[in-house]
Design an enzyme around this catalytic site. Structure first.
Site, PDB file in Angstrom:
ATOM      1  N   GLY A   8       0.855  -1.185   0.000  1.00 51.85           N
ATOM      2  CA  GLY A   8       0.000   0.000   0.000  1.00 51.85           C
ATOM      3  C   GLY A   8       0.881   1.221   0.000  1.00 51.85           C
ATOM      4  O   GLY A   8       2.084   1.135  -0.198  1.00 51.85           O
ATOM      5  N   GLY A   9       0.298   2.372   0.255  1.00 51.73           N
ATOM      6  CA  GLY A   9       1.033   3.625   0.236  1.00 51.73           C
ATOM      7  C   GLY A   9       2.367   3.557   0.930  1.00 51.73           C
ATOM      8  O   GLY A   9       3.408   3.782   0.331  1.00 51.73           O
ATOM      9  N   GLU A  10       2.359   3.242   2.205  1.00 54.22           N
ATOM     10  CA  GLU A  10       3.612   3.116   2.944  1.00 54.22           C
ATOM     11  C   GLU A  10       3.675   1.783   3.683  1.00 54.22           C
ATOM     12  O   GLU A  10       4.313   1.655   4.713  1.00 54.22           O
ATOM     13  CB  GLU A  10       3.793   4.295   3.903  1.00 54.22           C
ATOM     14  CG  GLU A  10       2.632   4.516   4.829  1.00 54.22           C
ATOM     15  CD  GLU A  10       2.751   5.791   5.642  1.00 54.22           C
ATOM     16  OE1 GLU A  10       2.441   5.716   6.841  1.00 54.22           O
ATOM     17  OE2 GLU A  10       3.146   6.817   5.108  1.00 54.22           O
ATOM     18  N   GLU A  11       3.012   0.795   3.121  1.00 59.82           N
ATOM     19  CA  GLU A  11       3.030  -0.557   3.697  1.00 59.82           C
ATOM     20  C   GLU A  11       3.733  -1.504   2.742  1.00 59.82           C
ATOM     21  O   GLU A  11       3.560  -1.439   1.526  1.00 59.82           O
ATOM     22  CB  GLU A  11       1.613  -1.046   3.976  1.00 59.82           C
ATOM     23  CG  GLU A  11       0.928  -0.267   5.076  1.00 59.82           C
ATOM     24  CD  GLU A  11      -0.449  -0.810   5.412  1.00 59.82           C
ATOM     25  OE1 GLU A  11      -0.905  -1.783   4.776  1.00 59.82           O
ATOM     26  OE2 GLU A  11      -1.076  -0.262   6.324  1.00 59.82           O
TER      27      GLU A  11
END
Length: 89
Positions: A8-11
């Protein structure tokens, strides 16, 4: 056989094949400490970056979706417990 993928975005998701839970937990904690200790000032002065992780193993789930759900729940447990930690259950 190990894989790292942006989830994900910052995962990010690490798939650590043939790695015991204690070894995976230790690896995640080393990564966490390295991120915390890194000098991020070249990106932005005085910025602090930390890493929170949720860990799950195959013996805890019947499907890949369930495995990811357990890891995700543990990630949020780590975040709600103060961030910058590894939650292995």
């Amino acid at each position: 056989m190990d894989t790292v993928a942006r989830y994900g975005g910052e995962e990010f998701c690490l798939v650590l094949v043939e790695t015991r839970k204690d070894e995976a937990s230790a690896l995640c904690d080393r990564l966490r400490a390295m991120v915390q200790a890194h000098d991020w000032s070249a990106i932005r002065p005085e910025v602090a970056v930390t890493l929170s992780a949720g860990l799950a193993t195959l013996d805890e789930a019947d499907t890949p979706e369930e495995l990811l759900g357990i890891a995700d729940a543990r990630l949020y447990t780590a975040k709600h417990a103060g961030r910058n930690r590894v939650c292995a259950g």
